[in-house]
Design an enzyme around this catalytic site. Structure first.
Site, short mmCIF file in Angstrom:
data_model
loop_
_atom_site.label_atom_id
_atom_site.label_comp_id
_atom_site.label_asym_id
_atom_site.label_seq_id
_atom_site.Cartn_x
_atom_site.Cartn_y
_atom_site.Cartn_z
N LEU A 180 0.81 -1.21 0.00
CA LEU A 180 0.00 0.00 0.00
C LEU A 180 0.85 1.26 0.00
O LEU A 180 0.49 2.26 -0.62
CB LEU A 180 -0.93 0.01 1.22
CG LEU A 180 -1.99 -1.09 1.29
CD1 LEU A 180 -2.73 -1.01 2.62
CD2 LEU A 180 -2.95 -0.97 0.13
N GLY A 230 7.97 3.97 2.91
CA GLY A 230 8.66 5.18 3.35
C GLY A 230 10.09 4.85 3.73
O GLY A 230 10.60 3.76 3.47
N GLY A 231 10.74 5.80 4.37
CA GLY A 231 12.14 5.62 4.71
C GLY A 231 12.38 4.53 5.73
O GLY A 231 13.42 3.87 5.72
N MET A 232 11.40 4.33 6.66
CA MET A 232 11.61 3.38 7.74
C MET A 232 10.89 2.05 7.51
O MET A 232 11.30 1.03 8.07
CB MET A 232 11.12 3.99 9.06
CG MET A 232 11.92 5.19 9.51
SD MET A 232 13.64 4.77 9.89
CE MET A 232 13.39 3.72 11.30
N GLY A 233 9.83 2.05 6.74
CA GLY A 233 9.08 0.80 6.61
C GLY A 233 8.10 0.82 5.46
O GLY A 233 8.06 1.76 4.66
N LYS A 284 2.33 -3.35 8.94
CA LYS A 284 3.46 -2.42 8.91
C LYS A 284 4.73 -3.20 9.19
O LYS A 284 4.80 -3.97 10.15
CB LYS A 284 3.28 -1.32 9.96
CG LYS A 284 4.40 -0.28 9.95
CD LYS A 284 4.08 0.86 10.91
CE LYS A 284 5.15 1.95 10.84
NZ LYS A 284 4.82 3.09 11.73
N ASP A 305 1.64 13.24 17.12
CA ASP A 305 1.70 13.49 15.67
C ASP A 305 0.30 13.54 15.07
O ASP A 305 0.05 12.99 14.00
CB ASP A 305 2.54 12.41 14.99
CG ASP A 305 3.05 12.86 13.61
OD1 ASP A 305 3.07 14.08 13.35
OD2 ASP A 305 3.43 11.99 12.81
#
Length: 503
Positions: free
Chosen positions: A15, A18-21, A37, A128
């Site tokens: 889906l 990104g940079g981390m996962g 995730k 966040d």
């Protein structure tokens, strides 16, 4: 895709990344669709942060958040599976369809405030909250992504985290954030919904360092906020954290405003038509993606015959997709001399039965809910545990622990104009026979107070139909139960007939 399975979950499609996962679409052995995730980076610090994210996210339960269903942060490739919510974000909706008016914004604000209540009650601070971290199905917003949350029992770092455009000044100054910081971010998100930009000067223009300086100094620009929204938004944006309202106070303010439209029940009534159509299109597209991905994941499956449709009937009840069909309803249970509130998750009776008074043309079973998911039940799902709503929008899996009730006949079923104080429209109630009443009381005591969806009871028929899945707030002891209110006359008569009322 190098990894096709995480624990029991079979990957269907990616889906996002990104940079981390990455976020993956996956399916459980029972056919439930989940979002998985995974962690791409593999340093000790990355694993520690991911393990912490999983631990914190598992503590949050609430109707306006996405529940964690399983996780293994210590696997060779760490992963966490959460409820899959096929809905666009607030950011996407504002960018495509414009800002919200006063009523719509109060409805969205109430849902986010309730989500923050769940988060803070679990001892967490989200840190966040922003438009891209709030998804909006028609039945209410969902706050997602606990990647940088912290708990009261977790060591706090003096690092400015979160998206600066929606962060509180104290976060930008690297001060320890608390629940009031989330309220500021709520206010910034609501300002974005009302005006179309972040509340800081220049709306985020310039470098990240410039915006960090503006945020840390509380350099707000609140021009363009409609006057009728100031009592809701401005208190949340107070620079002094102690002067901001609590999520409970925000929710009370919103409820007072929403009470002006007592007949409104959800996004279909509160959101602009363009937003509702966009949300439904997004959901339909996502569910098509799920079905296509499932077909690709099982290319060698033998084609199965489809059950022939039931004979067409002329209905006075709303058709699928109409303004009132499939709407989340609140219902009032009257029993034992006390009023007990219960929220109906889905009411999907779309075909009337021919029935004697008080007796459906087939038994109605009442069972505890184990899980539920949007869309179709799997074609190979076992009978007796999977139940499909008539509009094919909800699939419920019920518990197989032997706790259930089968109702062959109600003592009475009636639809009537509701004359209770503060009510309007029509209501429906049923009266259980004494033996069934005792069994129903036992079931409500069993599930009351559990976390969702385990606090729901599914009303189903042996043909695999899901009629309704109400949330049970507390034990119910009375025999006569008001199961729906504030309905239109045709809706009330339709539901009553399905339960066995005379034509």
């Amino acid at each position: 895709m190098p990894v096709e399975r995480f624990g029991p979950y079979v990957v269907l499609e990616q889906l996002a990344s990104g940079g981390m996962g990455r976020i993956l679409l996956a399916r459980s052995p029972g056919g439930r669709t989940v979002a998985v995730k995974t962690l791409l980076a593999d340093s000790a610090d990355d694993r520690r942060r991911f393990r912490r994210e999983v631990r914190l996210a598992q503590r949050v339960r609430g109707i306006y958040t996405a529940d964690v269903v399983a996780a293994d942060p210590d696997a060779a490739l760490p992963w966490m599976a959460t409820e899959y919510i096929p809905a666009p974000s607030l950011r996407d909706l504002v960018e495509r369809w414009g800002v919200l008016e006063t009523g719509s914004l109060h409805w969205v604000a109430a849902g986010i405030a309730e989500a923050l209540l769940s988060i803070h009650t679990a001892g967490l601070v989200h840190r966040d909250v922003k438009p891209s971290n709030v998804l909006l199905p028609v039945d209410g917003p969902r706050v997602i992504d606990f990647g940088i949350s912290h708990g009261n029992d977790v060591t706090r770092t003096q690092t400015a985290l979160g998206t600066v455009l929606y962060a509180s000044p104290e976060q930008a100054r690297a001060e320890p954030p608390d629940a009031a910081s989330d309220v500021f971010s709520l206010g910034a998100t609501l300002f974005h919904l009302a005006v179309g930009r972040a509340p800081y000067r220049d709306g985020g223009a310039g470098s990240a360092l410039e915006q960090l300086v503006r945020t840390a100094g509380g350099d707000l620009d609140l021009a363009g906020l409609p006057a009728e929204l100031e009592p809701l938004v401005l208190p949340c944006l107070e620079l002094d954290p102690s002067a901001r309202p609590t999520p409970e106070q925000v929710l009370v303010h919103c409820q007072q405003w929403l009470a002006r439209r007592p007949d409104a029940r959800g996004g279909e009534d509160w959101l602009p038509p363009d937003w509702v159509r966009a949300i439904e299109r997004h959901r339909a597209q996502r569910m098509r993606t799920v079905l296509e991905a499932e077909r690709r994941a099982k290319p060698d499956d033998v084609t199965r015959p489809v059950q022939p449709p039931q004979p067409t009937s002329r209905l006075t009840a709303p058709a699928p997709g109409s303004d009132r069909a499939g709407r989340r309803r609140r219902v009032l249970l009257a029993g034992g001399g006390a009023a007990v509130f219960l929220a109906v998750a889905t009411l999907m009776v779309l075909r009337p039965w021919t029935a004697e008074a008080g007796k459906p043309d087939g038994p109605v079973r009442i069972l505890p809910v184990e899980s539920k998911s949007p869309g179709m039940c799997p074609t190979d799902s076992p009978s007796g545990r999977f139940w499909q709503s008539d509009d094919r929008q909800i699939c419920v899996v019920t518990s197989d622990d032997g706790e259930d009730l089968t109702v062959e006949r109600f003592t009475a079923v009636r639809a009537y104009p509701d004359t209770d104080p503060g009510m309007s429209g029509w209501a429906v109630d049923v009266t259980f026979q004494e033996t069934d009443r005792a069994a129903f009381t036992k079931l409500t005591a069993l599930v009351a107070g559990r976390t969702g969806p385990h606090d729901e009871l599914a009303f189903v028929t042996d043909s695999g139909r899901l009629l309704t899945a109400p949330r049970i707030m507390e034990k119910i002891t009375g025999s006569t139960v008001k199961i729906a209110y504030r309905l239109k006359e045709n809706e009330a008569r339709f539901l009553a007939k399905a339960l066995g009322a005379p034509s």
